[in-house]
Motif scaffolding. Structure first.
Motif, mmCIF file in Angstrom:
data_model
loop_
_atom_site.group_PDB
_atom_site.id
_atom_site.type_symbol
_atom_site.label_atom_id
_atom_site.label_comp_id
_atom_site.label_asym_id
_atom_site.label_seq_id
_atom_site.Cartn_x
_atom_site.Cartn_y
_atom_site.Cartn_z
ATOM 1 N N ASN A 1 26.393 71.430 10.718
ATOM 2 C CA ASN A 1 25.104 71.245 10.076
ATOM 3 C C ASN A 1 24.062 70.770 11.080
ATOM 4 O OD1 ASN A 1 26.111 71.980 7.569
ATOM 5 N ND2 ASN A 1 26.614 69.884 6.994
ATOM 6 N N PRO A 2 22.792 71.057 10.837
ATOM 7 C CA PRO A 2 21.744 70.671 11.794
ATOM 8 C C PRO A 2 21.459 69.176 11.772
ATOM 9 C CG PRO A 2 20.745 71.622 9.853
ATOM 10 C CD PRO A 2 22.234 71.784 9.675
ATOM 11 N N THR A 3 20.966 68.701 12.884
ATOM 12 C CA THR A 3 20.507 67.320 13.006
ATOM 13 C C THR A 3 19.075 67.333 13.518
ATOM 14 O OG1 THR A 3 22.732 66.533 13.508
ATOM 15 C CG2 THR A 3 20.911 65.087 14.099
ATOM 16 N N HIS A 4 18.223 66.548 12.887
ATOM 17 C CA HIS A 4 16.832 66.469 13.302
ATOM 18 C C HIS A 4 16.755 65.862 14.698
ATOM 19 C CE1 HIS A 4 12.601 66.611 12.894
ATOM 20 N NE2 HIS A 4 12.400 65.338 12.687
ATOM 21 N N SER B 1 15.470 65.669 2.157
ATOM 22 C CA SER B 1 16.672 66.427 1.866
ATOM 23 C C SER B 1 17.010 67.425 2.955
ATOM 24 C CB SER B 1 16.503 67.182 0.541
ATOM 25 O OG SER B 1 15.405 68.066 0.607
ATOM 26 N N SER B 2 16.064 67.688 3.872
ATOM 27 C CA SER B 2 16.290 68.716 4.877
ATOM 28 C C SER B 2 17.174 68.230 6.004
ATOM 29 C CB SER B 2 14.945 69.198 5.460
ATOM 30 O OG SER B 2 14.147 69.752 4.434
ATOM 31 N N TYR B 3 16.992 66.976 6.409
ATOM 32 C CA TYR B 3 17.727 66.456 7.538
ATOM 33 C C TYR B 3 18.322 65.100 7.189
ATOM 34 C CZ TYR B 3 15.127 69.834 10.379
ATOM 35 O OH TYR B 3 14.599 70.960 10.906
ATOM 36 N N LEU C 1 36.266 70.179 19.772
ATOM 37 C CA LEU C 1 37.106 71.305 19.372
ATOM 38 C C LEU C 1 38.000 71.696 20.535
ATOM 39 C CD1 LEU C 1 34.494 73.544 17.522
ATOM 40 C CD2 LEU C 1 35.865 71.670 16.631
ATOM 41 N N GLN C 2 39.239 72.057 20.220
ATOM 42 C CA GLN C 2 40.224 72.412 21.232
ATOM 43 C C GLN C 2 40.444 73.921 21.231
ATOM 44 O OE1 GLN C 2 41.377 69.858 23.023
ATOM 45 N NE2 GLN C 2 40.724 68.158 21.722
ATOM 46 N N GLY C 3 40.486 74.509 22.435
ATOM 47 C CA GLY C 3 40.782 75.932 22.543
ATOM 48 C C GLY C 3 39.724 76.679 23.319
ATOM 49 N N ALA C 4 40.120 77.795 23.931
ATOM 50 C CA ALA C 4 39.207 78.561 24.784
ATOM 51 C C ALA C 4 38.278 79.470 23.986
ATOM 52 C CB ALA C 4 40.007 79.390 25.789
ATOM 53 N N ASP C 5 38.682 79.844 22.748
ATOM 54 C CA ASP C 5 37.871 80.742 21.926
ATOM 55 C C ASP C 5 37.673 80.123 20.547
ATOM 56 O OD1 ASP C 5 37.718 83.615 23.379
ATOM 57 O OD2 ASP C 5 39.640 82.653 23.811
ATOM 58 N N ILE C 6 36.421 79.953 20.165
ATOM 59 C CA ILE C 6 36.106 79.383 18.866
ATOM 60 C C ILE C 6 34.927 80.134 18.248
ATOM 61 C CG2 ILE C 6 36.896 77.080 19.547
ATOM 62 C CD1 ILE C 6 33.980 76.241 19.743
ATOM 63 N N VAL C 7 34.697 79.880 16.971
ATOM 64 C CA VAL C 7 33.512 80.405 16.281
ATOM 65 C C VAL C 7 32.672 79.223 15.826
ATOM 66 C CG1 VAL C 7 32.647 81.700 14.307
ATOM 67 C CG2 VAL C 7 34.651 82.518 15.547
ATOM 68 N N PHE C 8 31.438 79.212 16.231
ATOM 69 C CA PHE C 8 30.482 78.153 15.939
ATOM 70 C C PHE C 8 29.583 78.651 14.810
ATOM 71 C CE2 PHE C 8 26.328 76.182 16.706
ATOM 72 C CZ PHE C 8 26.653 74.856 16.929
ATOM 73 N N LEU C 9 29.727 78.089 13.609
ATOM 74 C CA LEU C 9 28.959 78.542 12.451
ATOM 75 C C LEU C 9 27.875 77.512 12.150
ATOM 76 C CD1 LEU C 9 28.784 80.798 10.300
ATOM 77 C CD2 LEU C 9 30.168 79.343 8.819
ATOM 78 N N ALA C 10 26.662 77.816 12.557
ATOM 79 C CA ALA C 10 25.527 76.919 12.364
ATOM 80 C C ALA C 10 24.869 77.205 11.017
ATOM 81 C CB ALA C 10 24.514 77.094 13.490
ATOM 82 N N ASP D 1 18.815 70.533 16.037
ATOM 83 C CA ASP D 1 19.899 70.812 16.974
ATOM 84 C C ASP D 1 21.224 70.939 16.226
ATOM 85 O OD1 ASP D 1 17.807 69.808 18.822
ATOM 86 O OD2 ASP D 1 19.418 69.912 20.298
ATOM 87 N N TRP D 2 22.084 71.822 16.724
ATOM 88 C CA TRP D 2 23.470 71.937 16.292
ATOM 89 C C TRP D 2 24.311 71.655 17.535
ATOM 90 C CZ3 TRP D 2 19.372 74.688 14.801
ATOM 91 C CH2 TRP D 2 19.161 74.939 13.432
ATOM 92 N N LEU D 3 25.246 70.729 17.433
ATOM 93 C CA LEU D 3 25.882 70.197 18.634
ATOM 94 C C LEU D 3 27.379 69.987 18.428
ATOM 95 C CD1 LEU D 3 25.272 68.874 21.494
ATOM 96 C CD2 LEU D 3 25.146 66.707 20.261
ATOM 97 N N ILE D 4 28.194 70.439 19.398
ATOM 98 C CA ILE D 4 29.625 70.149 19.416
ATOM 99 C C ILE D 4 30.074 70.018 20.871
ATOM 100 C CG2 ILE D 4 30.209 71.334 17.258
ATOM 101 C CD1 ILE D 4 31.295 73.639 18.991
#
Length: 272
Positions: free
Chosen positions: A39-42, A61-63, A138-147, A157-160
């Motif tokens: 989820n996004p962060t302001h 409610s947005s952030y 997150l662990q692993g060489a291949d992931i899917v980032f769903l923003a 910002d979306w951050l991991i």
């Protein structure tokens, strides 16, 4: 009355999060990839640096400006022999000669979201981001980032943190206005290590939907070079909002992330 309103809002957020999670599983379960719903962060840091005059604030409610980003991850892969997962691996930058000079240097907080007054050495940056800013790893060489919630106004910002090959990478997806009234999305991968170490890796960001495919491949930059500078210089994946809509699904943007390492790094990890 206020209590029940807040409870109702929390329930709606959980329902929305569950919906996004189930949707991600349906889309990517066949590929057997690790899916993380973010989820996004302001971005308070960006706002405070850009604006010295009063501006209107976004809807409450947005952030959640005073709370860290919320992540919901599900490991969908049960057969990944070709991916080496690194659980709490000791970063290689603690063993590299050049890294010793950088690790001994005190540096400010690397979190791009908040104006944090923390200072510390490079080797304790990841524990700080996890404990103080609640950034998931997150662990692993291949992931899917769903923003999620791509429609929210900039800045956001979306951050991991992405962990593999014994290193940690900071993935930042940012929505901001480079020009007034024209928001854009910027995505980059930063190695939490030295520039020399970053040269040993390659990352790929891929958007794929409705028979369209967009790929960005590059060498990650070191966090010592500053996330804000990389985005300002445009040395990252840059897409405008109209193009992002072609790859989004109900306000969510799925980005496939893959990291590869040079042969000498892979052999070094195998020995460890």
């Amino acid at each position: 009355m206020l209590f029940f309103t807040q409870c109702f809002g929390a329930v709606l957020d959980l329902i929305h999060l569950r919906f996004q999670h189930n949707k991600a599983k349906r889309v990517f379960s066949a590929a057997g990839q690790l899916v993380c719903v973010v989820n996004p962060t302001h971005n308070l840091k960006y706002v405070s640096s850009r604006h010295t005059v009063t501006q209107s604030a976004p809807e409450p409610s947005s952030y959640a400006p005073h709370h860290p980003p919320h992540h919901h991850c599900q490991h969908r892969c049960q057969h990944q022999p070709h991916h080496r997962l690194c659980h709490h691996a000791r970063p290689h930058h603690l063993h590299h000669p050049e890294a010793g000079l950088h690790a001994a240097r005190v540096m400010p907080c690397l979190c791009p979201l908040f104006s944090c007054q923390w200072e510390g050495r490079l080797e304790v940056v990841v524990p700080h981001l996890r404990q103080m800013h609640r950034v998931d790893i997150l662990q692993g060489a291949d992931i899917v980032f769903l923003a999620t919630d791509m429609h929210l106004p900039a800045p956001a910002d979306w951050l991991i943190i992405h962990s593999c090959f014994g290193h940690h990478f900071l993935l930042v997806l940012r929505k901001q206005e480079r020009y007034a009234g024209h928001p854009q999305f910027f995505a980059t991968m930063m190695l939490i290590g030295t520039p020399t170490q970053a040269d040993g890796f390659t990352y790929r960001l891929e958007l794929n939907r409705n028979h369209r495919c967009l790929k960005w491949e590059a060498t990650p930059r070191s966090v010592l070079e500053c996330v804000d500078s990389v985005i300002t210089n445009g040395d990252c994946l840059v897409i405008n909002t109209s193009l992002a809509q072609h790859f989004s699904d109900n306000g969510s943007l799925a980005i496939g992330i893959a990291i590869s390492a040079a042969a000498e790094i892979c052999s070094s990890e195998a020995e460890m």
